[in-house]
Design a protein around this motif. Structure first.
Motif, PDB file in Angstrom:
ATOM      1  N   ALA A  95       0.817  -1.211   0.000  1.00 23.85           N
ATOM      2  CA  ALA A  95       0.000   0.000   0.000  1.00 23.85           C
ATOM      3  C   ALA A  95       0.851   1.261   0.000  1.00 23.85           C
ATOM      4  O   ALA A  95       0.358   2.348  -0.321  1.00 23.85           O
ATOM      5  N   LEU A  96       2.142   1.128   0.367  1.00 23.02           N
ATOM      6  CA  LEU A  96       3.041   2.284   0.376  1.00 23.02           C
ATOM      7  C   LEU A  96       3.706   2.522  -0.977  1.00 23.02           C
ATOM      8  O   LEU A  96       4.416   3.517  -1.138  1.00 23.02           O
ATOM      9  N   VAL A  97       3.486   1.630  -1.935  1.00 27.55           N
ATOM     10  CA  VAL A  97       4.101   1.811  -3.258  1.00 27.55           C
ATOM     11  C   VAL A  97       3.673   3.129  -3.906  1.00 27.55           C
ATOM     12  O   VAL A  97       4.504   3.819  -4.512  1.00 27.55           O
ATOM     13  N   PRO A  98       2.396   3.538  -3.837  1.00 26.94           N
ATOM     14  CA  PRO A  98       2.038   4.843  -4.401  1.00 26.94           C
ATOM     15  C   PRO A  98       2.809   6.002  -3.782  1.00 26.94           C
ATOM     16  O   PRO A  98       3.055   7.006  -4.449  1.00 26.94           O
ATOM     17  N   VAL A  99       3.189   5.885  -2.505  1.00 28.42           N
ATOM     18  CA  VAL A  99       4.013   6.926  -1.889  1.00 28.42           C
ATOM     19  C   VAL A  99       5.362   6.994  -2.584  1.00 28.42           C
ATOM     20  O   VAL A  99       5.854   8.082  -2.913  1.00 28.42           O
ATOM     21  N   ALA A 100       5.970   5.828  -2.823  1.00 27.72           N
ATOM     22  CA  ALA A 100       7.236   5.798  -3.551  1.00 27.72           C
ATOM     23  C   ALA A 100       7.068   6.358  -4.959  1.00 27.72           C
ATOM     24  O   ALA A 100       7.940   7.080  -5.465  1.00 27.72           O
ATOM     25  N   LEU A 101       5.934   6.049  -5.595  1.00 29.28           N
ATOM     26  CA  LEU A 101       5.690   6.545  -6.946  1.00 29.28           C
ATOM     27  C   LEU A 101       5.648   8.062  -6.991  1.00 29.28           C
ATOM     28  O   LEU A 101       6.281   8.685  -7.855  1.00 29.28           O
TER      29      LEU A 101
END
Length: 313
Positions: A82-88
């Protein structure tokens, strides 16, 4: 020498069309909070078609397996991915920084560089500056380069002050959240919220804290950081941006009922007002909102009895 004034929103000068900004923002939303908002609406309709909302439960942090070790793995994977969009969005904002750096160096470059031939190398915009001004090129480029992504978001600016502001927002919004939840339950417009459904395991508390960290980073980095920057790039006024993001914040809580929707919209308005006020003095910062959100979720997840007391009252 008189220092160059700081551009409050340097991204306005990016060579991105309005269509590109909208398309990029919709993709990011579809991969993250926008998806949650759509599911929240569908789930609310489903719940309302079954029974009155006040008689139903909205469960958070639910178990994914009857076997504790697999449940732990599922929880870690779910919160981690769920934190991948933050990295994106950090990657996208980092790209903005590179584009801005190129734009600021472009006046020193030739307008139409020759294409690289055999054995030749393409020069980046501004590379000639170092040749034309020996000893000053690197210093000039660094002096005029935009701030890094974390600095742009205010992550490393004043951690003590940000934590203090976050605690104040937590106290304010925590009291308001309980009040709105109680009103929604009394009016029959809010489901009973169950915040801990993982059972008693040695890893339950760490996983709930991880979930609180995930929620705070995902929502605040995207809403108060990325989407706020992108909506400003589209030419929307500051208060239009605040209202739009506040309603968006409330939309993915709709499955919990009217109370949490109204409470989260109010939280978005307060956060937006604070951001507008603080950034005029010291620049952008999202960390007070991350801290406040983290504390709200941590207390809500680890002390579910607070909501039960509201229901009992």
């Amino acid at each position: 020498m008189t220092p160059e004034p700081v551009d409050p929103l340097p991204e306005r000068r990016l060579p991105l069309s309005r269509r590109q900004v909208i398309a990029e923002s919709l993709v990011v939303a579809g991969l993250s909070l926008g998806e949650s908002a759509v599911y929240a609406v569908v789930r609310l309709i489903d719940m309302l078609s079954r029974a009155p909302l006040a008689e139903q439960e909205a469960k958070l942090n639910t178990s994914a397996s009857e076997r504790p070790w697999f449940d732990l793995v599922y929880q870690l994977l779910g919160n981690g991915f769920a934190l991948v969009p933050v990295a994106l969005v950090l990657v996208l904002l980092g790209r903005d920084r590179l584009l801005l750096r190129g734009l600021r160096a472009a006046p020193c470059a030739s307008p139409l560089p020759e294409p690289p031939g055999a054995g030749a190398q393409m020069q980046l915009p501004g590379a000639q500056c170092a040749e034309q001004e020996p000893g000053r090129g690197a210093e000039a480029a660094e002096a005029h380069s935009p701030p890094g992504v974390l600095a742009r978001l205010g992550v490393t600016r004043a951690p003590g002050r940000d934590l203090g502001r976050g605690v104040l927002l937590f106290v304010l919004m925590g009291a308001g959240t309980l009040g709105v939840y109680a009103a929604g339950r009394a009016l029959g417009m809010t489901a009973q919220i169950q915040t801990d459904n993982l059972g008693a395991h040695w890893w339950t508390v760490p996983v709930l804290l991880f979930a609180a960290v995930k929620n705070s980073l995902l929502e605040e980095v995207l809403l108060m950081g990325y989407f706020r920057i992108r909506l400003h790039m589209l030419g929307l006024s500051p208060w239009t941006v605040i209202v739009v993001l506040a309603v968006f914040r409330g939309s993915y809580h709709l499955y919990q009922g009217a109370g949490p929707f109204v409470g989260n919209v109010a939280m978005g308005l307060v956060f937006g007002w604070c951001a507008l006020r603080w950034e005029r003095r010291r620049g952008d910062t999202i960390m007070p909102f991350v801290w406040a959100h983290l504390l709200l979720d941590a207390v809500g997840f680890l002390a579910p009895g607070v909501l039960h007391m509201v229901d009992a009252g």
